[in-house]
Design a protein around this motif. Structure first.
Motif, PDB file in Angstrom:
ATOM      1  N   ILE A   1     -18.488 -11.712   4.530  1.00 49.94           N
ATOM      2  CA  ILE A   1     -18.725 -10.289   4.312  1.00 49.94           C
ATOM      3  C   ILE A   1     -18.717 -10.076   2.809  1.00 49.94           C
ATOM      4  O   ILE A   1     -17.761 -10.470   2.139  1.00 49.94           O
ATOM      5  CB  ILE A   1     -17.622  -9.433   4.955  1.00 49.94           C
ATOM      6  CG1 ILE A   1     -17.544  -9.715   6.462  1.00 49.94           C
ATOM      7  CG2 ILE A   1     -17.884  -7.943   4.691  1.00 49.94           C
ATOM      8  CD1 ILE A   1     -16.336  -9.109   7.132  1.00 49.94           C
ATOM      9  N   PHE A   2     -19.792  -9.557   2.269  1.00 55.18           N
ATOM     10  CA  PHE A   2     -19.738  -9.317   0.830  1.00 55.18           C
ATOM     11  C   PHE A   2     -20.056  -7.873   0.484  1.00 55.18           C
ATOM     12  O   PHE A   2     -20.788  -7.181   1.184  1.00 55.18           O
ATOM     13  CB  PHE A   2     -20.604 -10.310   0.049  1.00 55.18           C
ATOM     14  CG  PHE A   2     -22.086 -10.075   0.116  1.00 55.18           C
ATOM     15  CD1 PHE A   2     -22.830 -10.509   1.195  1.00 55.18           C
ATOM     16  CD2 PHE A   2     -22.738  -9.455  -0.941  1.00 55.18           C
ATOM     17  CE1 PHE A   2     -24.199 -10.313   1.247  1.00 55.18           C
ATOM     18  CE2 PHE A   2     -24.111  -9.251  -0.905  1.00 55.18           C
ATOM     19  CZ  PHE A   2     -24.847  -9.680   0.193  1.00 55.18           C
ATOM     20  N   VAL A   3     -19.419  -7.464  -0.607  1.00 51.68           N
ATOM     21  CA  VAL A   3     -19.530  -6.091  -1.062  1.00 51.68           C
ATOM     22  C   VAL A   3     -20.496  -6.040  -2.233  1.00 51.68           C
ATOM     23  O   VAL A   3     -20.433  -6.901  -3.114  1.00 51.68           O
ATOM     24  CB  VAL A   3     -18.124  -5.604  -1.506  1.00 51.68           C
ATOM     25  CG1 VAL A   3     -18.244  -4.447  -2.475  1.00 51.68           C
ATOM     26  CG2 VAL A   3     -17.309  -5.210  -0.303  1.00 51.68           C
ATOM     27  N   THR A   4     -21.409  -5.101  -2.219  1.00 56.23           N
ATOM     28  CA  THR A   4     -22.315  -4.968  -3.359  1.00 56.23           C
ATOM     29  C   THR A   4     -22.796  -3.530  -3.487  1.00 56.23           C
ATOM     30  O   THR A   4     -22.786  -2.776  -2.522  1.00 56.23           O
ATOM     31  CB  THR A   4     -23.519  -5.923  -3.225  1.00 56.23           C
ATOM     32  OG1 THR A   4     -24.371  -5.750  -4.341  1.00 56.23           O
ATOM     33  CG2 THR A   4     -24.305  -5.655  -1.956  1.00 56.23           C
ATOM     34  N   HIS A   5     -23.188  -3.169  -4.723  1.00 55.79           N
ATOM     35  CA  HIS A   5     -23.796  -1.855  -4.915  1.00 55.79           C
ATOM     36  C   HIS A   5     -25.291  -2.011  -5.141  1.00 55.79           C
ATOM     37  O   HIS A   5     -26.014  -1.050  -5.354  1.00 55.79           O
ATOM     38  CB  HIS A   5     -23.159  -1.156  -6.117  1.00 55.79           C
ATOM     39  CG  HIS A   5     -23.440  -1.865  -7.401  1.00 55.79           C
ATOM     40  ND1 HIS A   5     -22.671  -2.907  -7.849  1.00 55.79           N
ATOM     41  CD2 HIS A   5     -24.438  -1.714  -8.291  1.00 55.79           C
ATOM     42  CE1 HIS A   5     -23.173  -3.362  -8.981  1.00 55.79           C
ATOM     43  NE2 HIS A   5     -24.245  -2.664  -9.270  1.00 55.79           N
ATOM     44  N   ASP A   6     -25.739  -3.289  -5.122  1.00 58.01           N
ATOM     45  CA  ASP A   6     -27.113  -3.590  -5.492  1.00 58.01           C
ATOM     46  C   ASP A   6     -27.926  -3.869  -4.233  1.00 58.01           C
ATOM     47  O   ASP A   6     -27.717  -4.866  -3.549  1.00 58.01           O
ATOM     48  CB  ASP A   6     -27.091  -4.815  -6.420  1.00 58.01           C
ATOM     49  CG  ASP A   6     -28.469  -5.185  -6.912  1.00 58.01           C
ATOM     50  OD1 ASP A   6     -29.469  -4.719  -6.318  1.00 58.01           O
ATOM     51  OD2 ASP A   6     -28.552  -5.949  -7.888  1.00 58.01           O
ATOM     52  N   GLN A   7     -28.869  -2.975  -3.927  1.00 55.13           N
ATOM     53  CA  GLN A   7     -29.625  -3.126  -2.684  1.00 55.13           C
ATOM     54  C   GLN A   7     -30.418  -4.436  -2.650  1.00 55.13           C
ATOM     55  O   GLN A   7     -30.549  -5.048  -1.596  1.00 55.13           O
ATOM     56  CB  GLN A   7     -30.527  -1.910  -2.449  1.00 55.13           C
ATOM     57  CG  GLN A   7     -31.329  -1.458  -3.634  1.00 55.13           C
ATOM     58  CD  GLN A   7     -32.809  -1.669  -3.456  1.00 55.13           C
ATOM     59  OE1 GLN A   7     -33.230  -2.401  -2.574  1.00 55.13           O
ATOM     60  NE2 GLN A   7     -33.600  -1.030  -4.299  1.00 55.13           N
ATOM     61  N   SER A   8     -30.889  -4.902  -3.814  1.00 52.27           N
ATOM     62  CA  SER A   8     -31.694  -6.127  -3.786  1.00 52.27           C
ATOM     63  C   SER A   8     -30.842  -7.339  -3.403  1.00 52.27           C
ATOM     64  O   SER A   8     -31.306  -8.244  -2.714  1.00 52.27           O
ATOM     65  CB  SER A   8     -32.381  -6.350  -5.137  1.00 52.27           C
ATOM     66  OG  SER A   8     -31.417  -6.561  -6.131  1.00 52.27           O
ATOM     67  N   GLU A   9     -29.556  -7.346  -3.826  1.00 51.18           N
ATOM     68  CA  GLU A   9     -28.654  -8.433  -3.416  1.00 51.18           C
ATOM     69  C   GLU A   9     -28.451  -8.415  -1.910  1.00 51.18           C
ATOM     70  O   GLU A   9     -28.486  -9.456  -1.255  1.00 51.18           O
ATOM     71  CB  GLU A   9     -27.269  -8.269  -4.077  1.00 51.18           C
ATOM     72  CG  GLU A   9     -27.209  -8.780  -5.473  1.00 51.18           C
ATOM     73  CD  GLU A   9     -25.821  -8.617  -6.064  1.00 51.18           C
ATOM     74  OE1 GLU A   9     -24.851  -8.469  -5.298  1.00 51.18           O
ATOM     75  OE2 GLU A   9     -25.726  -8.632  -7.290  1.00 51.18           O
TER      76      GLU A   9
ATOM     77  N   GLU B   1     -18.618  -8.220  -4.902  1.00 50.09           N
ATOM     78  CA  GLU B   1     -19.693  -8.209  -5.899  1.00 50.09           C
ATOM     79  C   GLU B   1     -19.951  -9.619  -6.435  1.00 50.09           C
ATOM     80  O   GLU B   1     -19.806  -9.884  -7.629  1.00 50.09           O
ATOM     81  CB  GLU B   1     -19.330  -7.291  -7.075  1.00 50.09           C
ATOM     82  CG  GLU B   1     -19.082  -5.844  -6.691  1.00 50.09           C
ATOM     83  CD  GLU B   1     -20.353  -5.005  -6.617  1.00 50.09           C
ATOM     84  OE1 GLU B   1     -21.464  -5.565  -6.802  1.00 50.09           O
ATOM     85  OE2 GLU B   1     -20.234  -3.800  -6.351  1.00 50.09           O
ATOM     86  N   PRO B   2     -20.331 -10.563  -5.553  1.00 54.89           N
ATOM     87  CA  PRO B   2     -20.365 -11.966  -5.974  1.00 54.89           C
ATOM     88  C   PRO B   2     -21.394 -12.264  -7.068  1.00 54.89           C
ATOM     89  O   PRO B   2     -21.273 -13.270  -7.741  1.00 54.89           O
ATOM     90  CB  PRO B   2     -20.719 -12.720  -4.694  1.00 54.89           C
ATOM     91  CG  PRO B   2     -21.366 -11.711  -3.819  1.00 54.89           C
ATOM     92  CD  PRO B   2     -20.737 -10.402  -4.154  1.00 54.89           C
ATOM     93  N   LEU B   3     -22.374 -11.413  -7.245  1.00 60.33           N
ATOM     94  CA  LEU B   3     -23.419 -11.755  -8.211  1.00 60.33           C
ATOM     95  C   LEU B   3     -23.423 -10.854  -9.434  1.00 60.33           C
ATOM     96  O   LEU B   3     -24.162 -11.093 -10.386  1.00 60.33           O
ATOM     97  CB  LEU B   3     -24.801 -11.685  -7.532  1.00 60.33           C
ATOM     98  CG  LEU B   3     -24.946 -12.488  -6.236  1.00 60.33           C
ATOM     99  CD1 LEU B   3     -26.319 -12.271  -5.634  1.00 60.33           C
ATOM    100  CD2 LEU B   3     -24.728 -13.969  -6.501  1.00 60.33           C
TER     101      LEU B   3
END
Lengths: 339, 259
Positions: free
Chosen positions: A190-198, A161-163
């Motif tokens: 490789i980054f993990v996010t829950h935010d589709q825009s990211e 969740e880098p951002l």
């Protein structure tokens, strides 16, 4: 696949008896920037921790650069991880935080100094080398955490969740930073996010996960414009999804007929694709919210609730107003039925 | 305004009640007379000087210092890993273990002392010094575990994972990342343990034997024979030592965060 740099084969992950990821296959190419995307609890963070070696495999194997890493401890994998909370060492200043891993490698002093200085300048923190993490802003801490991983020249850099902990302005700055670092170093990220825009903004490829299973894998364009499942469609903004039955579509409250022929499966519309003001269907305004460029509506219809939006310049409908609308063929996404 | 005169009066009375005896002791030690009395019978420093000449005081002070320093260190060597395990891992019955570890401060000292005497010293033939050392270690252990636990709970565990990913072993991460960040908690536990051990009476009372006594016990038995003001002088010096330790600890560590 021989071109895979990071390869997960039949990976199964579990906490105790709870299986979080049942059977994952994923190949990532060298130099790629891949997003693991999904709602919380979908197994994306667990998968990332397994790649890092912080979590042992229940079954399957993970290889990096052709070497099986399944049994390799985390400190010997050559994988970097930028934690969501940054996980900086509070008792060390910025310079020593970045030097931490290099000192463990017992590199010559001059090389350590050179690499740390280069690392700090890469993320624009050279002037803060003597500061402790607590004396830095959130954005600076994040960049420091990135530099600390980068100086180790990892084969793979993982970002959790880098951002997500940054405010909107810093988020844009960090996004640009990540893209630049990736371009300059060619490192596989490789980054993990829950935010589709990211995910859409950053990733070369997006791995959309749900309940530990890959729902869809593709480019930003693939996922945004051609989601293949109801879950993917909903996640990328096709919020009105109805099942096709013959020449009509069915919602929770009932069915309405459609003016075009559709394949079996589901049809989905983004709120902006719902045509407001004219059409064969009737609706009552249940909710309205002003969102700057748009006005967002919730309608009660014969199908159930649907979401619609209209440019803010158009006349507004009051709460409780009746109107006509259409779900046009143009803008409809067809999701074929699963076999 | 901090309150009415009534609340100030209550605060004043409370402080007098708590600190007053301390001043009486200091004054009683300054007496020029031969008997413990208040108000003092003239003024002199002779009893404060005499304290250093009594040989049994010197010996028991050395023993008390030894127990306080090494008992506390032993308690920390046991307690820091225990606190780490309890706060980092899902240990079955972790809370129960925490409660059991705290038992020596909940159970009255007399019972602890009697139990140790009856079931350790007598049947196993432990020397008095060893028995005292073990007892003081056990008594300080609860403080070590509690205080270190609370500073560990404030430390995020992902920091250790970060250290591991940078090449550390788990143990290396503990020494390089965890310990430096809980050192003020460990030091606070040490000071608390030191003071607790040094002031310990009931347990030591049971375990002290001929010729081997901790300072507080020695003072008690001294008073049974000799009723001169040197005990008051010694008490004042010990109280002063505690005050200085706690003051320094508060100044440099923010001691009150841990206690």
């Amino acid at each position: 696949m021989s071109s895979a740099f990071v390869s997960l084969q039949n990976v199964s992950l579990a906490y105790g008896k709870t299986v979080v990821v049942p059977d994952l296959r994923l190949d990532i190419r060298k130099g790629e920037l891949v997003a693991l995307l999904g709602p919380s609890g979908c197994g994306k963070t667990t998968t990332m921790r397994a790649i890092a070696g912080l979590m042992s495999l229940h079954a399957g194997s993970i290889s990096i650069d052709g070497v099986d890493m399944s049994r390799t401890p985390a400190n010997k994998r050559g994988v970097g991880l930028v934690f969501q909370s940054y996980a900086l060492f509070p008792h060390l200043n910025a310079f020593e935080n970045v030097a931490f891993g290099l000192r463990l490698k017992k590199l010559p002093r001059t090389e350590i100094i050179g690499r740390v200085e280069h690392g700090l300048s890469t993320v624009g923190l050279s002037h803060l080398a003597q500061r402790k993490p607590a004396e830095m802003s959130g954005g600076q801490q994040q960049r420091l955490s990135l530099a600390r991983s980068l100086v180790m020249e990892p084969k793979v850099l993982l970002l959790d969740e880098p951002l997500s902990n940054l405010d909107a302005r810093l988020r844009l700055e960090m996004r640009t930073e990540l893209q630049r670092v990736q371009r300059d170093t060619g490192i596989t990220m490789i980054f993990v996010t829950h935010d589709q825009s990211e995910a859409l903004a950053l990733a070369d490829r997006i791995v959309l996960m749900k309940d530990g299973v890959i729902e869809q894998l593709g480019t930003a364009d693939d996922l945004y414009n051609r989601p293949e499942t109801e879950f993917a469609a909903d996640f990328f903004g096709f919020e009105n999804i109805f099942e096709v039955s013959g020449s009509s579509i069915r919602g929770p409250q009932g069915s309405v007929s459609i003016s075009f022929t559709a394949k079996a499966g589901h049809l989905a519309w983004r709120p902006g694709a719902v045509k407001i003001g004219s059409g064969p269907h009737k609706a009552t305004v249940r909710g309205v919210a002003f969102a700057g460029e748009h006005r967002e509506y919730v309608f009660d219809t014969g199908l159930g609730q649907i979401k619609a939006s209209a440019p803010a310049g158009e006349p507004a409908y009051e709460l409780g107003a009746s109107l006509s609308f259409d779900l046009p063929e143009d803008g409809a996404l067809s999701i074929p039925a699963k076999n | 305004m901090t309150g009415t005169w009534a609340s100030r009066l209550i605060i004043g009375l409370t402080l007098t009640f708590l600190i007053g005896p301390f001043f009486i002791i200091i004054a009683a030690g300054l007496s020029a007379g031969d008997f413990l009395a208040f108000p003092p019978d003239g003024l002199s420093l002779k009893w404060y000087l005499k304290v250093f000449e009594v040989e049994s005081f010197r010996e028991s002070f050395a023993l008390s210092m030894f127990l306080a320093v090494f008992g506390t260190i032993a308690a920390l060597i046991l307690g820091v890993p225990a606190a780490y395990a309890i706060s980092r891992y899902q240990i079955p019955y972790g809370e129960t273990i925490k409660t059991i570890v705290a038992a020596p401060i909940i159970v009255p000292g007399i019972i602890v002392g009697l139990a140790l005497l009856r079931y350790l010293v007598v049947p196993l033939n432990f020397t008095i010094t060893l028995a005292l050392f073990l007892a003081h270690t056990a008594l300080v252990l609860p403080y070590a575990v509690r205080v270190v636990s609370s500073s560990l709970n404030n430390l995020r565990s992902d920091m250790e994972e970060a250290a591991v990913l940078l090449g550390c072993s788990r143990l290396g991460a503990f020494f390089r990342v965890v310990l430096p960040n809980i050192q003020s908690g460990v030091l606070a536990a040490f000071i608390l343990g030191f003071v607790t051990s040094f002031n310990q009476v009931p347990v030591s009372l049971f375990l002290s034997g001929p010729g081997v006594r901790t300072l507080p016990i020695d003072m008690l038995s001294y008073m049974e024979i000799t009723y001169d003001p040197s005990v008051a002088a010694l008490s004042a010096l010990l109280a002063l030592m505690s005050v200085v330790i706690v003051f320094v600890a508060e100044k440099f560590l923010g001691f009150s965060r841990y206690v």
